[in-house]
Scaffold this active site. Structure first.
Site, PDB file in Angstrom:
ATOM      1  N   ARG A  45       3.214  68.080 132.181  1.00  0.00           N
ATOM      2  CA  ARG A  45       4.650  68.406 132.114  1.00  0.00           C
ATOM      3  C   ARG A  45       5.449  67.131 131.874  1.00  0.00           C
ATOM      4  NH1 ARG A  45       7.424  68.863 136.579  1.00  0.00           N
ATOM      5  NH2 ARG A  45       5.890  70.097 137.711  1.00  0.00           N
ATOM      6  N   TYR A  97      25.691  77.204 115.635  1.00  0.00           N
ATOM      7  CA  TYR A  97      24.566  78.146 115.685  1.00  0.00           C
ATOM      8  C   TYR A  97      24.840  79.217 116.752  1.00  0.00           C
ATOM      9  CZ  TYR A  97      19.813  79.786 116.582  1.00  0.00           C
ATOM     10  OH  TYR A  97      18.705  80.560 116.756  1.00  0.00           O
ATOM     11  N   ASP A 169      23.332  68.164 115.827  1.00  0.00           N
ATOM     12  CA  ASP A 169      22.214  69.059 115.553  1.00  0.00           C
ATOM     13  C   ASP A 169      21.866  68.871 114.073  1.00  0.00           C
ATOM     14  OD1 ASP A 169      20.619  71.268 114.841  1.00  0.00           O
ATOM     15  OD2 ASP A 169      21.514  72.536 116.386  1.00  0.00           O
ATOM     16  N   LYS A 194      12.312  75.132 112.205  1.00  0.00           N
ATOM     17  CA  LYS A 194      12.784  75.333 110.832  1.00  0.00           C
ATOM     18  C   LYS A 194      12.025  74.404 109.872  1.00  0.00           C
ATOM     19  CE  LYS A 194      15.492  78.038 113.143  1.00  0.00           C
ATOM     20  NZ  LYS A 194      16.746  77.597 113.752  1.00  0.00           N
TER      21      LYS A 194
HETATM   22  C1  LIG Z   1      17.397  77.773 115.080  1.00  0.00           C
HETATM   23  C2  LIG Z   1      18.414  76.796 115.489  1.00  0.00           C
HETATM   24  C3  LIG Z   1      18.557  76.401 116.822  1.00  0.00           C
HETATM   25  C4  LIG Z   1      17.717  76.995 117.928  1.00  0.00           C
HETATM   26  O1  LIG Z   1      16.390  76.614 117.798  1.00  0.00           O
HETATM   27  P1  LIG Z   1      15.111  77.522 118.269  1.00  0.00           P
HETATM   28  O2  LIG Z   1      13.970  76.698 117.845  1.00  0.00           O
HETATM   29  O3  LIG Z   1      15.225  78.833 117.569  1.00  0.00           O
HETATM   30  O4  LIG Z   1      15.241  77.678 119.747  1.00  0.00           O
HETATM   31  C5  LIG Z   1      19.505  75.439 117.099  1.00  0.00           C
HETATM   32  N1  LIG Z   1      20.290  74.915 116.150  1.00  0.00           N
HETATM   33  C6  LIG Z   1      20.195  75.288 114.866  1.00  0.00           C
HETATM   34  C7  LIG Z   1      21.087  74.669 113.850  1.00  0.00           C
HETATM   35  C8  LIG Z   1      19.259  76.242 114.495  1.00  0.00           C
HETATM   36  O5  LIG Z   1      19.184  76.625 113.219  1.00  0.00           O
END
Ligand SMILES: *Cc1c(COP(=O)(O)O)cnc(C)c1O
Length: 392
Positions: A45, A97, A169, A194
């Site tokens: 962890r 998001y 982000d 992604k």
């Molecule tokens: C998908 C996404 C998230 C969340 O991520 P997960 O891996 O689905 O938990 C956060 N920010 C953006 C811009 C995203 O496209």
């Protein structure tokens, strides 16, 4: 070294065995020689060798101080939000998001952390919205699905003047297209689900911070809340990153071709792609991004949900699914899918129309992708009786 070389060679060869593929250390604990005397690992962890490789790769690509890997993008964001305390305020990009919108509004608000949503593509609005309690500015650039771009460097100056942390982000760009830390950000977040992992087979999140103080706080949050990335998911993400340069280059050039073609189609109203000179924030994107990414959104002249659903039900190569960033092209109808939990008035305020369709452009041949969209859009002109069945 150029980035394509740096990226591959930031993935180390295993020192113990020479294995060229990063070993998966599937273990919960590590045997110690004597209490506190160990090889740098105690409990998975807190730290795991496979996860550590991924954390070092993303740290190096983002030019930060330390990296952290989480079980999802949302878990990564949760750990960053826990740097704040009750009474603090966060200024967030207006069209954030959907999951982040819900987390800020319906989770952290209950703990006394207030989120203020601002159109950060307008610097004057950022300046005007700062209060003495603002402790964090939360950017996504570009945003999804309308791909608004915020000037990271200018906002970082405002953040520094007011002693506010700047979080970016960077999911849509990856460090190959945009590096927020050299532009002045303190913390970078990724949904590695992604583009970084890139094959729609893993959920993962990453954080990179630019100082030791932030690294110590994040390490504490990661270990104590415990939403860590498993060794296997870490390995899948590393394996995805190996081909990131190739995938992203192809996806960006395909996206540009698709966006350009869509702009000329008679059924299409607006095309949202920061690479088009007609895009509202094109000049900012050109300044801070190397390429313009692989998300393209568009709305229809006949702006209603039914028409959009007709289109997303008719494409063959573009698969109807939430998420984006994989090698296969996908599409999404935000108003009824990914963004359905965002209140309608807020959605409209951010320019997200009922007929908006979001494309995640993959690595197929651009001409095939365009033909697929063509056959779907051309069907919009059929007389009503000949339409395909429409989901409600
Ligand atoms: C998908 C996404 C998230 C969340 O991520 P997960 O891996 O689905 O938990 C956060 N920010 C953006 C811009 C995203 O496209």
């Amino acid at each position: 070294m150029k980035i394509a070389t740096q990226l591959l060679h930031s993935i180390p060869v295993d020192e113990l065995t020479g294995a060229i593929s990063v070993p998966i250390y599937q273990t919960s604990t590590f045997v110690q020689e004597s209490p506190g005397i160990n090889k740098g690992f105690e409990f998975s962890r807190a730290n795991n060798p496979t996860r550590k490789v991924l954390e070092n790769i993303i740290c190096s690509l983002e030019e930060g101080h330390a990296g952290f890997a989480f079980a999802s993008g949302m878990a990564a964001i949760d750990a960053v939000m826990k740097l704040l305390k009750s009474g603090d305020e966060i200024m967030a990009v207006e069209d954030t998001y959907g999951g982040i919108f819900q987390m800020f509004q319906h989770m952290f608000e209950r703990f006394g952390i207030k989120a203020n949503f601002v159109d950060t593509s307008n610097i004057d609005k950022v300046l005007a919205a700062i209060t003495p309690n603002t402790k964090m500015i939360w950017l996504e650039s570009p945003t999804n699905p309308t791909l608004r771009v915020s000037d990271i460097k200018s906002i970082s100056k405002i953040a520094k003047q007011h002693n506010v942390l700047l979080v970016v982000d960077n999911t849509l760009c990856t460090p190959l297209l945009q590096q927020p830390i050299p532009l002045g950000a303190d913390i970078v977040i990724h949904s590695a689900t992604k583009y970084l992992a890139g094959h729609t087979d893993v959920i993962a999140g990453l954080v990179v911070v630019n100082t030791k103080t932030l690294a110590d706080q994040l390490r504490f949050n990661q270990n104590i809340s415990g939403s860590i990335l498993s060794p296997f998911e870490a390995w899948l993400t590393i394996r995805g990153i190996e081909t990131l340069c190739l995938r992203l280059d192809k996806q960006c050039s395909n996206a540009m071709a698709v966006a350009t073609w869509l702009s000329a189609h008679p059924a299409v109203d607006k095309v949202f792609y920061p690479g088009l000179a007609s895009h509202k924030n094109h000049h900012i994107a050109r300044k801070q991004q190397k390429q313009y990414g692989a998300l393209v959104s568009f709305s229809l002249k006949n702006d209603n949900i039914k028409n959009a659903i007709r289109v997303v039900n008719t494409t063959r190569l573009f698969k109807l699914a939430e998420s984006f960033g994989g090698v296969k092209s996908m599409l999404d109808h935000p108003a009824t899918m990914t963004h359905r939990n965002i209140p309608e008035d807020h959605r409209k305020k951010t320019g997200l129309q009922d007929s908006c369709i979001r494309l995640s452009v993959g690595i197929e041949d651009a001409e095939d992708l365009i033909n697929d969209l063509k056959q779907a859009l051309d069907k919009l002109n059929l007389p009503a009786g000949k339409q395909i069945t429409v989901l409600q």
